[in-house]
Design an enzyme around this catalytic site. Structure first.
Site, PDB file in Angstrom:
ATOM      1  N   HIS A 298      -5.546 -15.864 109.191  1.00  0.00           N
ATOM      2  CA  HIS A 298      -4.754 -16.329 108.047  1.00  0.00           C
ATOM      3  C   HIS A 298      -3.283 -15.960 108.240  1.00  0.00           C
ATOM      4  O   HIS A 298      -2.963 -15.012 108.958  1.00  0.00           O
ATOM      5  CB  HIS A 298      -5.267 -15.710 106.744  1.00  0.00           C
TER       6      HIS A 298
ATOM      7  N   SER B 168      -7.719 -20.559 100.663  1.00  0.00           N
ATOM      8  CA  SER B 168      -7.095 -19.273 100.983  1.00  0.00           C
ATOM      9  C   SER B 168      -5.706 -19.399 101.586  1.00  0.00           C
ATOM     10  O   SER B 168      -4.903 -18.470 101.493  1.00  0.00           O
ATOM     11  CB  SER B 168      -7.990 -18.497 101.948  1.00  0.00           C
TER      12      SER B 168
END
Length: 277
Positions: free
Chosen positions: A247, A41
């Protein structure tokens, strides 16, 4: 990396010098480059807020790989990174994108193998001791099992694309060390998570060196932009959009990952060009 209910990152401190980080890849090299972007990711673009290239894998045109391809116009670009990927997933689902014609490939991988998804979940929901125990378990896996996984993956990547230059990126620190007024996780948890990231990145760096690949360390570039810094390039826990948590934001990709990859790619392609000329 992709977390069961919390999506996380892993990281550390120290990277490429500022001048090197901002160096651009020569267009002359890029125009003849066949580029493949692999990984988890942190490469697909989870957290950028736009999954316009593949919603299932959370691939985004705002991810560093897509940004590099857009600005450098390589001869070809294959974007196969996928949120949640482990080394085995790259071998099973992504590595077919590599071929004898590939000249440049990038990857971030290892965090999901080491279980940092569940580790972050424990640290957010559990006690300090629960977090320390989870971190110790993840570090043990990173030190003892992950090297074999990475060595196998990197060897297979080289066999699939013998002429390619490979750039391996790692993970930034989640939290600033100056977290006195930071609301949320305790200082103990912040320190443990950053130390775990250092262990993970150290293992990745060693495996990268052993494979003869280029290691692109993002920790220095993210310094001053961790959570609790006041100018963060990472998402904190967001229970309204849990997949983004921990993230890099779109800014984290554009100002954090992209310059480091650009420098690494430029160096790798320059060496390849010099060797062939």
């Amino acid at each position: 990396m992709k977390f069961p209910r919390l999506v996380a990152s892993t990281a550390c401190a120290v990277s490429l010098a500022a001048a090197a980080v901002t160096a651009a890849t020569s267009p002359a090299f890029a125009s003849s480059t066949n580029y493949v972007a692999l990984g988890d990711s942190y490469s697909s673009g989870t957290g950028t807020g736009s999954y316009d290239l593949d919603s299932g894998c959370q691939r985004s045109s705002k991810a560093y790989a897509a940004l590099w391809a857009s600005s450098h116009s390589p001869a070809s670009f294959k974007f196969v990174a996928c949120s949640g990927a482990k080394t085995g997933d790259v071998l099973n689902n992504q590595i077919s994108a590599l071929s004898s014609s590939t000249t440049l490939a990038s990857i971030s991988i290892g965090g999901n193998d080491a279980g940092f998804a569940s580790t972050m979940q424990t640290c957010v929901l559990g006690s300090d001791q629960d977090c320390l125990n989870a971190v110790a378990s993840a570090e043990s896996y990173a030190r003892n099992t992950l090297p074999g996984n990475l060595n196998n993956l990197f060897s297979t990547m080289r066999n699939r694309a013998p002429s390619a230059r490979f750039v391996v990126l790692d993970y930034p620190h989640l939290y600033t060390s100056n977290d006195t007024f930071c609301v949320g996780l305790s200082h103990t948890k912040h320190v443990a998570l950053n130390q775990a990231a250092d262990v993970l990145d150290g293992v990745i760096g060693t495996a990268t060196s052993n494979a003869g690949f280029t290691f692109a360390d993002v920790r220095g570039q993210f310094s001053g932009h961790e959570l609790c810094s006041g100018d963060g390039w990472l998402h904190a826990v967001d229970f309204t959009d849990i997949s983004d948590s921990y993230h890099p934001t779109a800014t984290g990709h554009a100002s954090g990952y992209l310059p480091v990859f650009t420098s690494g790619a430029g160096s790798a392609l320059a060496k390849s060009h010099a060797k062939d000329s």
